[in-house]
Design a protein around this motif. Structure first.
Motif, PDB file in Angstrom:
ATOM      1  N   LYS A 123       0.837  -1.207   0.000  1.00 36.74           N
ATOM      2  CA  LYS A 123       0.000   0.000   0.000  1.00 36.74           C
ATOM      3  C   LYS A 123       0.870   1.255   0.000  1.00 36.74           C
ATOM      4  N   ASP A 124       1.937   1.227   0.786  1.00 35.91           N
ATOM      5  CA  ASP A 124       2.814   2.397   0.904  1.00 35.91           C
ATOM      6  C   ASP A 124       3.494   2.730  -0.419  1.00 35.91           C
ATOM      7  N   THR A 125       3.799   1.721  -1.223  1.00 36.95           N
ATOM      8  CA  THR A 125       4.539   1.943  -2.474  1.00 36.95           C
ATOM      9  C   THR A 125       3.664   1.820  -3.721  1.00 36.95           C
ATOM     10  N   ARG A 126       2.373   1.503  -3.532  1.00 36.03           N
ATOM     11  CA  ARG A 126       1.486   1.218  -4.667  1.00 36.03           C
ATOM     12  C   ARG A 126       2.159   0.163  -5.550  1.00 36.03           C
ATOM     13  N   GLY A 127       2.503  -0.923  -4.895  1.00 35.69           N
ATOM     14  CA  GLY A 127       3.340  -1.940  -5.513  1.00 35.69           C
ATOM     15  C   GLY A 127       2.566  -2.974  -6.311  1.00 35.69           C
ATOM     16  N   SER A 128       3.247  -4.061  -6.644  1.00 38.51           N
ATOM     17  CA  SER A 128       2.661  -5.072  -7.520  1.00 38.51           C
ATOM     18  C   SER A 128       2.862  -6.472  -6.956  1.00 38.51           C
ATOM     19  N   ILE A 129       1.944  -7.350  -7.352  1.00 38.69           N
ATOM     20  CA  ILE A 129       1.981  -8.762  -6.997  1.00 38.69           C
ATOM     21  C   ILE A 129       2.021  -9.556  -8.295  1.00 38.69           C
ATOM     22  N   VAL A 130       2.935 -10.506  -8.385  1.00 41.13           N
ATOM     23  CA  VAL A 130       2.960 -11.416  -9.531  1.00 41.13           C
ATOM     24  C   VAL A 130       2.952 -12.840  -8.993  1.00 41.13           C
ATOM     25  N   ASN A 131       1.876 -13.542  -9.254  1.00 40.16           N
ATOM     26  CA  ASN A 131       1.747 -14.933  -8.823  1.00 40.16           C
ATOM     27  C   ASN A 131       2.092 -15.865  -9.975  1.00 40.16           C
ATOM     28  N   ILE A 132       2.846 -16.904  -9.672  1.00 41.12           N
ATOM     29  CA  ILE A 132       3.229 -17.866 -10.701  1.00 41.12           C
ATOM     30  C   ILE A 132       2.324 -19.085 -10.587  1.00 41.12           C
ATOM     31  N   ALA A 133       1.480 -19.268 -11.575  1.00 39.00           N
ATOM     32  CA  ALA A 133       0.602 -20.441 -11.627  1.00 39.00           C
ATOM     33  C   ALA A 133       1.219 -21.450 -12.594  1.00 39.00           C
ATOM     34  N   SER A 134       0.464 -21.905 -13.566  1.00 39.29           N
ATOM     35  CA  SER A 134       0.967 -22.895 -14.517  1.00 39.29           C
ATOM     36  C   SER A 134      -0.052 -23.061 -15.632  1.00 39.29           C
ATOM     37  N   ILE A 135       0.418 -23.520 -16.762  1.00 39.55           N
ATOM     38  CA  ILE A 135      -0.498 -23.912 -17.822  1.00 39.55           C
ATOM     39  C   ILE A 135      -1.463 -24.984 -17.313  1.00 39.55           C
ATOM     40  N   SER A 136      -1.039 -25.738 -16.296  1.00 38.03           N
ATOM     41  CA  SER A 136      -1.891 -26.782 -15.721  1.00 38.03           C
ATOM     42  C   SER A 136      -3.075 -26.204 -14.959  1.00 38.03           C
ATOM     43  N   GLY A 137      -3.033 -24.914 -14.653  1.00 39.24           N
ATOM     44  CA  GLY A 137      -4.182 -24.260 -14.051  1.00 39.24           C
ATOM     45  C   GLY A 137      -5.178 -23.769 -15.076  1.00 39.24           C
ATOM     46  N   LEU A 138      -4.787 -23.767 -16.343  1.00 39.80           N
ATOM     47  CA  LEU A 138      -5.651 -23.307 -17.430  1.00 39.80           C
ATOM     48  C   LEU A 138      -6.259 -24.453 -18.229  1.00 39.80           C
ATOM     49  N   ARG A 139      -5.551 -25.580 -18.279  1.00 39.65           N
ATOM     50  CA  ARG A 139      -6.071 -26.728 -19.016  1.00 39.65           C
ATOM     51  C   ARG A 139      -5.771 -28.000 -18.239  1.00 39.65           C
ATOM     52  N   ALA A 140      -6.736 -28.870 -18.172  1.00 35.83           N
ATOM     53  CA  ALA A 140      -6.578 -30.094 -17.393  1.00 35.83           C
ATOM     54  C   ALA A 140      -5.642 -31.066 -18.102  1.00 35.83           C
ATOM     55  N   SER A 141      -4.998 -31.882 -17.284  1.00 36.12           N
ATOM     56  CA  SER A 141      -4.097 -32.891 -17.824  1.00 36.12           C
ATOM     57  C   SER A 141      -4.070 -34.064 -16.865  1.00 36.12           C
ATOM     58  N   THR A 142      -3.636 -35.204 -17.343  1.00 39.08           N
ATOM     59  CA  THR A 142      -3.561 -36.375 -16.480  1.00 39.08           C
ATOM     60  C   THR A 142      -2.512 -36.181 -15.391  1.00 39.08           C
ATOM     61  N   LEU A 143      -2.743 -36.826 -14.274  1.00 42.27           N
ATOM     62  CA  LEU A 143      -1.801 -36.918 -13.142  1.00 42.27           C
ATOM     63  C   LEU A 143      -1.670 -35.626 -12.348  1.00 42.27           C
ATOM     64  N   ARG A 144      -2.517 -34.626 -12.607  1.00 36.79           N
ATOM     65  CA  ARG A 144      -2.315 -33.314 -11.997  1.00 36.79           C
ATOM     66  C   ARG A 144      -3.523 -32.824 -11.201  1.00 36.79           C
ATOM     67  N   VAL A 145      -4.239 -33.744 -10.569  1.00 39.80           N
ATOM     68  CA  VAL A 145      -5.444 -33.310  -9.879  1.00 39.80           C
ATOM     69  C   VAL A 145      -5.131 -32.313  -8.764  1.00 39.80           C
ATOM     70  N   ALA A 146      -4.082 -32.544  -7.993  1.00 43.54           N
ATOM     71  CA  ALA A 146      -3.718 -31.614  -6.921  1.00 43.54           C
ATOM     72  C   ALA A 146      -2.979 -30.403  -7.483  1.00 43.54           C
ATOM     73  N   TYR A 147      -1.967 -30.656  -8.305  1.00 43.46           N
ATOM     74  CA  TYR A 147      -1.159 -29.567  -8.847  1.00 43.46           C
ATOM     75  C   TYR A 147      -1.998 -28.623  -9.698  1.00 43.46           C
TER      76      TYR A 147
END
Length: 250
Positions: A123-147
């Motif tokens: 808030k003090d710096t009007r800063g930024s947040i960058v979260n790193i997700a994955s292509i696996s969060g956009l499209r489903a794939s085998t073996l990745r139910v948790a990830y």
């Protein structure tokens, strides 16, 4: 950038370390967080304007101790890069709750905890947040139910952060890497897997750690001052192609 400070989690290796080095080269100071203390110390050795902080981001207590320590050292915080993550893969029926929790603890809870603790400083710096997700969060794939589920949740968390923190001038964006040529990936991907990825990716190759870091650094910078709430796939076009492209390409 002489006085700007970035916090990078999962900073001891891979995309995190590439981001640290790029931010330093662009004049930022960097707080490097990781739970692998020996590897973190090794990565930070010889880096001017960077300081390592041992922290397991899934621990509320450790995060609560670390953010004040960073502010005590640097005096401010302009960007938070939530990169720390774990990858555990397995068939859905063999994914027990213990595995589910291990993945969620770091990949989702860690993003929430670090960002919540950093909001007053941002808030003090009007800063930024960058979260790193994955292509696996956009499209489903085998073996990745948790990830995959954890990364999809990070995408929604990013949108929530953007919606609620924008009034303070805080920006929140998410980067979704596709297949990246890390040492770990190359050690576990068979030639058959590598060929399949190349066939499915329009650019016909894996990405590099520095290519992902470039996107992260841009989103942290003033050049992205009107960019918030965005989900950016840095994936060589992998997410955009859907199904069928490899067969059509031949």
């Amino acid at each position: 950038m002489a006085n700007k400070v970035a916090l990078v989690t999962g900073a001891a290796r891979g995309i995190g370390l590439a981001t640290v080095n790029l931010m330093l080269a662009r004049g930022w100071q960097v707080a490097m967080l990781d739970r692998d203390a020996p590897e973190l110390d090794k990565a930070a050795r010889g880096l001017d304007d960077a300081m390592p902080f041992f922290c397991d981001v899934s621990s509320e207590e450790q995060v609560a101790e670390t953010i004040p320590a960073i502010l005590g050292r640097f005096g401010r915080l302009d960007a938070v890069v939530n990169n720390a993550g774990v990858a555990e893969f397995g068939p859905i029926e063999q994914t027990d709750f213990a595995m589910w929790r291990r993945v969620m603890d770091t990949n989702l809870d860690g993003v929430f905890l670090v960002t919540q603790a950093a909001i007053p400083a941002l808030k003090d710096t009007r800063g930024s947040i960058v979260n790193i997700a994955s292509i696996s969060g956009l499209r489903a794939s085998t073996l990745r139910v948790a990830y995959g589920t954890s990364k999809a949740a990070v995408i929604q968390l990013t949108r929530q952060q953007a919606a609620e923190l924008g009034e303070y001038g805080i920006r929140a964006n998410c980067v979704c890497p596709g297949p990246v040529r890390t040492k770990l990936a190359m050690a576990v991907h068979t030639q058959e897997i590598i060929d399949a990825y190349h066939d499915a990716i329009p650019l016909n190759r894996y990405g590099s750690e520095i290519e992902i870091a470039e996107v992260i650094a841009f989103l942290c910078s003033d050049q992205a001052s009107y960019v918030t709430g965005q989900i950016i796939a840095s994936d060589g076009g992998f997410e955009s192609t859907g199904v069928g492209l490899p067969a059509l390409r031949s």
